[in-house]
Design a protein around this motif. Sequence first.
Motif, mmCIF file in Angstrom:
data_model
loop_
_atom_site.group_PDB
_atom_site.id
_atom_site.type_symbol
_atom_site.label_atom_id
_atom_site.label_comp_id
_atom_site.label_asym_id
_atom_site.label_seq_id
_atom_site.Cartn_x
_atom_site.Cartn_y
_atom_site.Cartn_z
ATOM 1 N N LEU A 7 6.703 9.919 -0.647
ATOM 2 C CA LEU A 7 6.393 7.994 -1.227
ATOM 3 C C LEU A 7 6.171 7.129 -0.031
ATOM 4 O O LEU A 7 7.584 7.432 0.088
ATOM 5 C CB LEU A 7 6.309 8.293 -1.961
ATOM 6 C CG LEU A 7 6.394 8.882 -2.852
ATOM 7 C CD1 LEU A 7 6.118 7.931 -4.408
ATOM 8 C CD2 LEU A 7 4.933 9.300 -3.154
ATOM 9 N N SER A 8 5.323 6.737 0.101
ATOM 10 C CA SER A 8 6.059 5.051 1.110
ATOM 11 C C SER A 8 4.770 4.085 0.913
ATOM 12 O O SER A 8 4.175 4.398 0.392
ATOM 13 C CB SER A 8 5.506 6.086 3.000
ATOM 14 O OG SER A 8 3.955 6.285 2.564
ATOM 15 N N CYS A 9 5.732 3.066 0.834
ATOM 16 C CA CYS A 9 4.821 1.880 1.344
ATOM 17 C C CYS A 9 5.077 0.551 1.708
ATOM 18 O O CYS A 9 6.101 0.635 2.696
ATOM 19 C CB CYS A 9 5.429 1.160 -0.159
ATOM 20 S SG CYS A 9 4.562 -0.343 -0.734
ATOM 21 N N VAL A 36 1.169 -1.098 -0.309
ATOM 22 C CA VAL A 36 -0.265 0.216 -0.009
ATOM 23 C C VAL A 36 0.809 1.197 -0.139
ATOM 24 O O VAL A 36 1.754 1.621 0.596
ATOM 25 C CB VAL A 36 -0.869 0.227 1.704
ATOM 26 C CG1 VAL A 36 -2.054 1.093 1.003
ATOM 27 C CG2 VAL A 36 -1.651 -0.864 1.206
ATOM 28 N N GLU A 37 0.789 1.771 -1.095
ATOM 29 C CA GLU A 37 1.763 3.396 -0.831
ATOM 30 C C GLU A 37 0.410 4.263 -0.428
ATOM 31 O O GLU A 37 -0.451 4.246 -0.421
ATOM 32 C CB GLU A 37 1.732 3.634 -2.570
ATOM 33 C CG GLU A 37 3.102 2.378 -3.230
ATOM 34 C CD GLU A 37 1.537 2.144 -4.234
ATOM 35 O OE1 GLU A 37 2.136 1.210 -5.527
ATOM 36 O OE2 GLU A 37 0.607 1.943 -4.148
ATOM 37 N N SER A 38 1.339 5.791 -0.036
ATOM 38 C CA SER A 38 1.211 6.362 0.135
ATOM 39 C C SER A 38 1.552 7.919 -0.007
ATOM 40 O O SER A 38 3.033 7.792 -0.286
ATOM 41 C CB SER A 38 0.197 6.411 1.899
ATOM 42 O OG SER A 38 1.822 6.220 2.325
ATOM 43 N N GLY A 39 1.115 9.136 0.072
ATOM 44 C CA GLY A 39 1.847 10.132 0.053
ATOM 45 C C GLY A 39 2.187 11.147 -1.467
ATOM 46 O O GLY A 39 3.099 11.801 -1.612
ATOM 47 N N THR A 54 0.331 4.954 -6.960
ATOM 48 C CA THR A 54 -0.259 6.719 -5.457
ATOM 49 C C THR A 54 0.391 7.581 -7.169
ATOM 50 O O THR A 54 1.587 7.353 -7.692
ATOM 51 C CB THR A 54 0.562 6.994 -4.844
ATOM 52 O OG1 THR A 54 -0.017 7.980 -4.442
ATOM 53 C CG2 THR A 54 2.039 7.035 -4.230
ATOM 54 N N THR A 83 8.195 -1.569 5.767
ATOM 55 C CA THR A 83 8.292 -0.043 4.260
ATOM 56 C C THR A 83 9.786 0.266 3.370
ATOM 57 O O THR A 83 10.648 0.776 4.096
ATOM 58 C CB THR A 83 8.165 0.993 5.172
ATOM 59 O OG1 THR A 83 6.645 0.248 6.061
ATOM 60 C CG2 THR A 83 7.463 2.125 5.001
#
Length: 121
Positions: free
Chosen positions: A20-22, A5-8, A115, A77
């Motif tokens: 970005l983080s995953c 799951v990516e975010s950012g 993302t 992560t």
Amino acid sequence: QVQLVESGGGLVQAGGSLSLSCVASGSDFSINTMGWYRQAPGQQRELVATISVGGDTKCADSVKGRFTISRDNAKNTVYLQMNSLKPEDTAVYYCNADFITSSIPWTLDAWGQGTLVTVSS
């Protein structure tokens, strides 16, 4: 199996920064190399950067000196710090992980959902 799951992602002006983080989750897995890829509209997916479990990194020439990949093995992560962003960095960024499980005798491959990063000029 592994879920990523990516975010950012988001919108940023040229010259700005995004991080970005995953996060990888699941059961019975051990992650090897993690990485970031990107796909711009009408283009093929391309490698941005990878990092081994030991911390060895590789990155595309187009992002050298601007992007930094890192990981926290304890948290499963991977991060991508993007500085001095350019409009041509606009793309959907995908997280990738190679992993093994006790039930399957070969390395498997997982992808996040992506993302969107948009860099305005």
